[in-house]
Design a protein around this motif. Structure first.
Motif, PDB file in Angstrom:
ATOM      1  N   ARG A 856       0.823  -1.232   0.000  1.00 16.02           N
ATOM      2  CA  ARG A 856       0.000   0.000   0.000  1.00 16.02           C
ATOM      3  C   ARG A 856       0.845   1.264   0.000  1.00 16.02           C
ATOM      4  O   ARG A 856       0.349   2.356  -0.238  1.00 16.02           O
ATOM      5  CB  ARG A 856      -0.947  -0.003   1.205  1.00 16.02           C
ATOM      6  CG  ARG A 856      -2.218  -0.790   0.920  1.00 16.02           C
ATOM      7  CD  ARG A 856      -3.223  -0.628   2.007  1.00 16.02           C
ATOM      8  NE  ARG A 856      -4.448  -1.308   1.669  1.00 16.02           N
ATOM      9  CZ  ARG A 856      -5.436  -1.506   2.544  1.00 16.02           C
ATOM     10  NH1 ARG A 856      -5.287  -1.090   3.787  1.00 16.02           N
ATOM     11  NH2 ARG A 856      -6.529  -2.099   2.169  1.00 16.02           N
ATOM     12  N   PRO A 860      -1.781   2.839  -2.655  1.00 11.94           N
ATOM     13  CA  PRO A 860      -2.516   3.082  -1.403  1.00 11.94           C
ATOM     14  C   PRO A 860      -3.932   2.531  -1.411  1.00 11.94           C
ATOM     15  O   PRO A 860      -4.479   2.242  -0.341  1.00 11.94           O
ATOM     16  CB  PRO A 860      -2.525   4.615  -1.305  1.00 11.94           C
ATOM     17  CG  PRO A 860      -1.361   5.063  -2.130  1.00 11.94           C
ATOM     18  CD  PRO A 860      -1.246   4.080  -3.259  1.00 11.94           C
ATOM     19  N   THR A 861      -4.555   2.378  -2.569  1.00 12.92           N
ATOM     20  CA  THR A 861      -5.958   1.927  -2.588  1.00 12.92           C
ATOM     21  C   THR A 861      -6.070   0.435  -2.862  1.00 12.92           C
ATOM     22  O   THR A 861      -7.150  -0.068  -3.179  1.00 12.92           O
ATOM     23  CB  THR A 861      -6.735   2.706  -3.663  1.00 12.92           C
ATOM     24  OG1 THR A 861      -6.098   2.488  -4.918  1.00 12.92           O
ATOM     25  CG2 THR A 861      -6.746   4.194  -3.349  1.00 12.92           C
ATOM     26  N   SER A 884      -9.266  -3.669   5.514  1.00 10.98           N
ATOM     27  CA  SER A 884      -9.003  -4.983   4.917  1.00 10.98           C
ATOM     28  C   SER A 884     -10.200  -5.889   5.180  1.00 10.98           C
ATOM     29  O   SER A 884     -10.951  -5.680   6.137  1.00 10.98           O
ATOM     30  CB  SER A 884      -7.730  -5.595   5.526  1.00 10.98           C
ATOM     31  OG  SER A 884      -7.910  -5.791   6.909  1.00 10.98           O
TER      32      SER A 884
END
Lengths: 923, 371
Positions: A856, A860-861, A884
């Protein structure tokens, strides 16, 4: 009275006061003289100094005047005959005079020169200066040969000088007048002050003499007369009238003395009758006492009075008392001895007598008694005041006290084997018997409310409904002894005339202490048992959870591979049937491990606000089918039931398990009652609320009319694999699962049962004030396909292969790695982000959460789906990898594809789970 | 009774004075317009939020004027007024010396605007003379007479008071030090007026005496304005070429010009201030004065104005307390910087000097010719 009774002292004080006053006058006079005379002398001196100063100034003025006259005499010679030398001499003289005039300023500068005089001097100085200049001008004119020009102005000036001379004279006179007047005023004031001082001294002496006369004639003599009268009254003379014919304070005091004498006389006349009435009232007061009290003549030993208690014990009527004597009542004591004892009191050898003896009733019987005898002297008689106490009653209390101690020991023993209710009932019964009352109740007070926890009557369900009796004739004691509130003990007297002795009160307080110890011991024992059970259950849960975790990994691989193997076979192939059997066995094993995880509270669940009534109604049909026609189900749901927060599927399972358990307890048919209600748990012992903190709860109870359970079964009923059923008839996990589910939901489950009395399970869940939430719907398995790229990290080769096959078969592009580090390497070669990271939690080299965090950083997404066979991993990873999703092992290929599709579509809610919060895994 | 009176007196003393603080003002010119201008200037200079200061003039007392007795009465009245924090005036040395003990007794600082007698320095701490003293003026005169006028023989005519005697004495000494012959001093009567026939002769005799042995080429007149004007006229009649120098006590005013007539043209006068010298703001103020009062400001009036402004500054700085104001005034030039007034800087430090000018009157105004 005592002050008036010491006239000599008063007289002496007055004489002393007079002497001090004279001394004071003398001292004041001397002091005045010593102050006034020096002051006057000093003031006179200052006055004389000022007069001298004024004389000096006046002298200056006089000299100036004379000088001016001298100048005036020079005028004709200046005009006619004066030569140049003479004129020079005159001019020099004039300069000297001018200098003197200037020097006069020194006199003007003195601060004590009065303003008017200062002004006069200033003006004189001005004029004299001008005059001097006139003379100079005249001389100048003569010297210049123009005497006429100088003399005429001088003459004119001389005329003004005449007026100036008058002014100077006036100034001199006025200056003197001012000075004399000022000092004269001062001296006159001084003399006036002296005269006034002398006058006031004389007036003071006259007033003092008058005061002495007043004191002697107007105060001391009448006071002596009043003193004599009061003395006579004190000595009993109530006939003499005091004669002080005055209208002032002393006259009024004499009148008051006469009034007092008359009042005392009237009182004396009423004394006899009053005494008789007093005796009667005293007798009534004596009658009110619970002790035996008798009054006897100390000489004759005859009875004068016996109170009601004494008469009741002895059996005499009031009219019979006068004929009684002390030896008649105390036959055990010789008469001579009685007289000797009285003599000991009379001589002061003893202040009181305490006689432990037997007292004879009218019917001849006797009883033990303890008598306290005192001697009271009246004016003409000696009385024996005898107070008796029933020694038997005291002895009974002592015996009761001994019984109480013995009972305490017995109750301690009883407490070890019986519930505290029985112990408290036993204690209350003992107290009621000892106090000879029909009922003794033991109550617990908390928050202003009182709960009955034991009575001398038989214990029963009506105990809780009892109201605290508050009649004033009951005996109530409070024992602040227990950790959960004070105890109240109420001994209920049958009639209002019951009088409680101090011993009885003390006794009941001791009973209360005994009850408090019993309650404390019970609570302590309950806490110890609860702690032990919790520790045991926790240990079992840890063990079960650990085993289940390993099983899950194994079963995941088995199930997955069996599913793949089966999909490749013809359904008519005989091996397909065998694989199907193996799959079924593996599913049962997976179900078993799931139940174990549920018990161990390691099952990750999604809690929602639910309505227990709705859940019960939905399950009603299924439950009826489950129990069969022999067993009747009675459902009573509280329409005002509050909501609870729990996993609906799990609560449904609790209800199912409890009903199945009840069915199994009623093999020959019976009744199962399912009920819900709101319940306020106050935390009192024996409230059947288990180990939950006080508060608002919703109770779901399942009661059966079956065979019931003994205590040793009850003790282990929630342990996993503990069962009383035949081997193979049950897994022993049903109630353990119930326990785990309820505890995970923040509640507790309690069971009450006894052999032959049926069983009731009560599930208590915390009530919440939130709207009920609708249930999520799982997506259809047919929609769980896709073409996205999924990076899979799993260290278990079997599972890694299974996942790759399952997802690949559903159209996904799968990149797989044997651990986190390898997954990072794979990702490094990617030009763009995979659509999903599917990773195991625990792996060698680099774990799943660490892998997710690392990826990430780059993307990051990136969606992350963690999978683990141990739910504790889910709890941990939820904190470490925000947003998550989680998939619990074991899972089937359909379950995997469904979850993957959910995450990719964003339907699986990504949120950072709260500590302790869990999430359901659909499917 | 005495105790009671003492208590009442103490209570009265303890009470705060009613009204704003005041500057006592004794001004021999008795010009209400000047006083009004002075009050406006003090108010104009008041900082925002500062206390208002009023001027209590001697004429308020209505006790008459023109004599030593009147000055004594004025000073007594002002000193007894608790609102009066500081006094400005009187103008003459003799009058200032006369009232010094009164102000000293009351603790009132007294600024003497034009008194020059050296005796003022010994009159007490309350008495503070603003101009240079007579010895300084005498030195200036002697130097001017020597260098500018080339004097050979000088006569001094004076009035017999502390101002006249002091200036005459120090001038004689200064001239002798320069080797200039000095004739005997000639005394003239203060208050004499040449418009009165009898007094006119007296002035003529005085001039005659001054010219008797050897005619002087320079005369110093140390009188007041009226006597100075009469002497100037008499001198010019008797000695047309004589050059006359007027001491600071002579103000070349309308009164002077009326009496001296044509003789006034060409006289020299010693001045403490003139609008043509000094600071620009002083010139502005002089112009404002002429506009509002209707005549040029006199040198003595400028000194009065500076005295009053200095007093107001002291009150605003240390408050309405006589002792504190006196201490502040004594420290001007030592503890505090010199005060900058219209007439120049004021410093009461030892050795501090004040400006003095000599101007020549051309019939309308002065031209400063020496300083």
């Amino acid at each position: 009275m005592s002050a008036i009774g010491r006239p000599a002292t008063l007289r002496a004080r007055l004489i002393l006061l007079g002497a001090l006053s004279i001394l004071y006058v003398i001292v004041v006079t001397v002091q005045l003289g010593s102050v006034l005379v020096p002051a006057a002398t000093a003031m006179e001196g200052r006055a004389r100094d000022q007069l001298s100063e004024h004389d000096r100034i006046a002298g200056d003025l006089k000299r100036m005047t004379e000088a001016r006259r001298e100048v005036a005499r020079w005028v004709p010679p200046i005009r006619d005959t004066v030569g140049r030398e003479s004129l020079a001499a005159i001019r020099t003289e004039m300069d000297r005079l001018l200098a003197e005039g200037v020097a006069m300023r020194g006199a003007l500068e003195r601060a004590d020169v009065p303003l008017e005089m200062r002004v006069l001097l200033a003006e004189a100085l001005e004029q004299e200066t001008a005059l001097g200049v006139h003379v100079v001008e005249a001389i100048r004119a003569v010297q210049l040969g123009r005497p006429a020009d100088g003399v005429e102005p001088l003459r004119a000036s001389g005329l003004r000088s005449d007026s100036s001379a008058r002014l100077l004279s006036l100034a001199q006179r006025r200056a003197l007048a001012i000075a004399v007047d000022e000092q004269g005023t001062l001296l006159r004031d001084l003399e006036r002050l002296e005269r006034w001082a002398s006058l006031w001294v004389v007036v003071g002496l006259v007033l003092f003499a008058w005061g002495v006369w007043m004191l002697r004639d107007q105060l001391l003599r009448p006071l002596a007369a009043i003193e004599g009268a009061v003395r006579r009254i004190r000595d009993g003379d109530l006939d003499t009238v005091l004669a002080v014919p005055r209208a002032d304070e002393l006259g009024r005091l004499a009148d008051l003395v006469n009034d007092m004498r008359a009042m005392l006389r009237a009182r004396a006349e009423d004394e006899t009758a009053r005494r008789e009435g007093l005796t009667e009232r005293f007798g009534r007061i004596l009658d009110e006492s619970s002790n035996e009290i008798g009054i006897f003549d100390a000489r004759s030993l005859r009875a004068l009075q016996l109170n009601r208690g004494a008469r009741a014990h002895l059996g005499y009527a009031p009219e019979e008392v006068a004929a009684l004597s002390l030896p008649q009542l105390l036959r055990a004591i010789d008469v001579g001895v009685l007289h000797e004892l009285v003599a000991r009191l009379r001589t002061g050898q003893q202040e009181r007598l305490i006689l432990t003896t037997r007292q004879t009733r009218k019917d001849g019987s006797d009883y033990p008694v303890e008598l306290t005898v005192r001697l009271s002297r009246d004016r003409d008689a000696e009385l024996l005041i005898i107070v008796g106490e029933d020694a038997g009653a005291r002895e009974r209390v002592r015996e009761l006290d001994r019984a109480l101690r013995e009972h305490s020991y017995r109750e301690q023993q009883r407490l070890e084997r019986e519930p505290v209710g029985a112990t408290l009932a036993s204690i209350a019964s003992m107290a009621a018997q000892a106090l000879q009352v029909p009922q003794v109740g033991i109550w617990r007070e908390k928050g202003g409310a009182h709960h009955c926890i034991g009575t001398s009557g038989p214990p029963g369900p009506e105990l809780a409904a009892r109201a605290l009796p508050d009649a004033p004739w009951h005996l109530t004691v409070t024992v602040p002894a227990t950790a959960r509130g004070d105890l109240l003990l109420v001994a209920e007297a049958p009639a209002p005339d019951r009088v409680w002795s101090a011993e009885e009160r003390t006794f009941l307080r001791a009973v209360g202490a005994l009850a408090a110890r019993a309650v404390d011991a019970d609570e302590r024992r309950a806490l110890e048992q609860a702690l032990a059970r919790a520790q045991r259950m926790d240990s079992i849960g840890q063990l079960a959870g650990g085993i289940a975790h390993d099983f899950n990994n194994i079963l995941t691989a088995i199930l997955g591979n069996l599913e793949i193997a089966r999909s490749g076979l013809d359904p008519n192939d005989g091996r397909a049937g065998a694989i199907a059997d193996a799959e079924e066995a593996a599913r049962r094993a997976a179900d078993l491990t799931r139940q174990l995880l549920t018990f161990a509270r390691h099952q990750r669940v999604e809690q929602r606000v639910i309505d227990l009534n709705a859940l019960t109604r939905d399950a009603d049909r299924m439950l009826r089918r489950l129990v069969g026609p022999e067993v009747e189900i009675d459902t009573r749901l509280d329409p005002a039931l509050r909501a609870v927060r729990a996993a609906p599927g799990q609560i449904e399972q609790v209800l199912l398990n409890l009903v199945v358990n009840a069915r199994d307890a009623t093999p020959r048919g019976g009744r199962i009652s399912i009920a819900t209600r709101n319940r306020l748990v106050a935390g009192t012992p024996g409230d059947g609320a288990g180990d939950v903190p006080p508060g608002d709860y919703v109770e779901l109870s399942v009661r059966d009319t079956g065979s019931g359970m003994p205590a040793d079964v009850l003790e282990r009923v929630f342990e996993p694999f503990f069962t009383t059923k035949e081997p193979g008839a049950g897994t022993g996990l049903g109630l353990a699962v119930c326990y785990g589910i309820v505890r995970q939901a923040g509640g507790d489950i309690v069971v009450q049962s006894a052999p032959g009395e049926g069983t009731v399970f009560r599930v208590l869940l915390p009530a919440v004030d939130a709207p009920v939430e609708p249930l999520d719907r799982a997506p259809a398995p047919g929609q769980a396909r896709g073409s996205e790229t999924i990076l899979v990290a799993e260290d278990e080769p079997a599972i890694r292969t299974l996942v790759a096959r399952a997802l690949g078969a559903r159209g996904y592009r799968v990149l797989h790695a044997a651990d986190g580090q390898q997954a990072l390497d794979v990702a490094a070669g990617l030009a763009e982000a995979p659509h999903l990271l599917l990773t195991d939690v625990v792996m060698p080299r680099l774990g799943g959460p660490e892998l997710a965090v690392a990826l990430r950083h780059r993307w990051p997404t990136l969606p992350v789906l963690l999978m683990s066979g141990y739910t504790a991993d889910a709890l941990r990873e939820g904190r470490e990898v925000p947003e998550s999703a989680f998939l619990a092992k074991p899972f089937t290929a359909d379950q995997l594809s469904l979850r993957v599709r959910e995450v990719l579509d964003g339907r699986y809610r990504r949120e950072t789970p709260r500590p302790g919060a869990t999430r359901a895994i659909p499917g | 009774m005495r105790v009671l009176l003492a208590v009442l007196a103490a209570a009265g003393c303890a009470r705060e004075p009613q009204g704003p603080p005041a500057i006592g003002f004794t001004y021999a010119f008795q010009d209400t317009l000047f006083r009004a201008f002075l009050e406006r200037e003090i108010e104009r200079e008041r900082p925002e939020g500062a206390v208002r200061i009023v001027v209590r003039g001697a004429d308020d007392a209505a006790v008459g004027a023109g004599s030593l007795g009147a000055e004594v009465r004025w000073a007594t009245r002002l000193a007894a007024d608790p609102r009066v924090i500081v006094s400005v005036g009187p103008d003459g040395s003799r009058e200032a010396l006369q009232v010094a003990p009164i102000y000293r007794g009351a603790g009132v600082p007294d600024l003497v605007p034009t008194g020059t007698s050296r005796l003022l320095a010994d009159a007490g701490p309350q008495t503070i003379a603003l101009p240079p003293n007579d010895s300084v003026q005498a030195e200036v005169f002697a130097a001017f007479a020597d260098t500018a006028l080339r004097a050979q023989r000088v006569r001094v005519l004076h009035i017999p008071d502390e101002y006249g005697v002091g200036l005459a004495r120090f001038a004689e000494a200064a001239l002798r030090r320069r080797g200039i012959a000095v004739g005997a001093r000639v005394t003239v009567r203060q208050g004499a007026d040449c418009r009165v026939a009898a007094d006119s002769t007296a002035f003529a005799l005085a001039v005659e005496e001054a010219a008797r042995d050897a005619a002087p080429d320079v005369v110093l007149i140390a009188t007041r304005t009226r006597e100075g004007a009469c002497l100037t006229a008499a001198l010019k009649r008797r000695l047309p070429t004589v050059r006359i120098v007027l001491g600071d006590g002579v103000d070349v005013s309308e009164e002077f010009r009326t009496r001296a007539a044509a003789a006034a043209v060409g006289v020299h006068a010693m001045l403490f201030w003139h609008a043509s010298v000094g600071r620009r703001d002083a010139a502005d103020l002089a112009a404002r004065f002429e506009r509002e009062v209707g005549r040029p400001m006199r040198s003595g009036e400028a000194m009065y104005l500076d005295g009053a402004r200095l007093a107001a500054t002291a009150i605003r700085t240390v408050g309405a307390d006589r002792a504190a104001v006196l201490a502040w005034l004594q420290g001007v030039g030592t503890r505090t910087p010199p005060y900058v007034g219209i007439t120049g800087e004021f410093s009461f430090a030892p050795g501090a000097r004040r400006p003095i000018y000599i101007g020549r009157f051309d019939g309308r105004d002065f031209t400063i010719v020496a300083r």
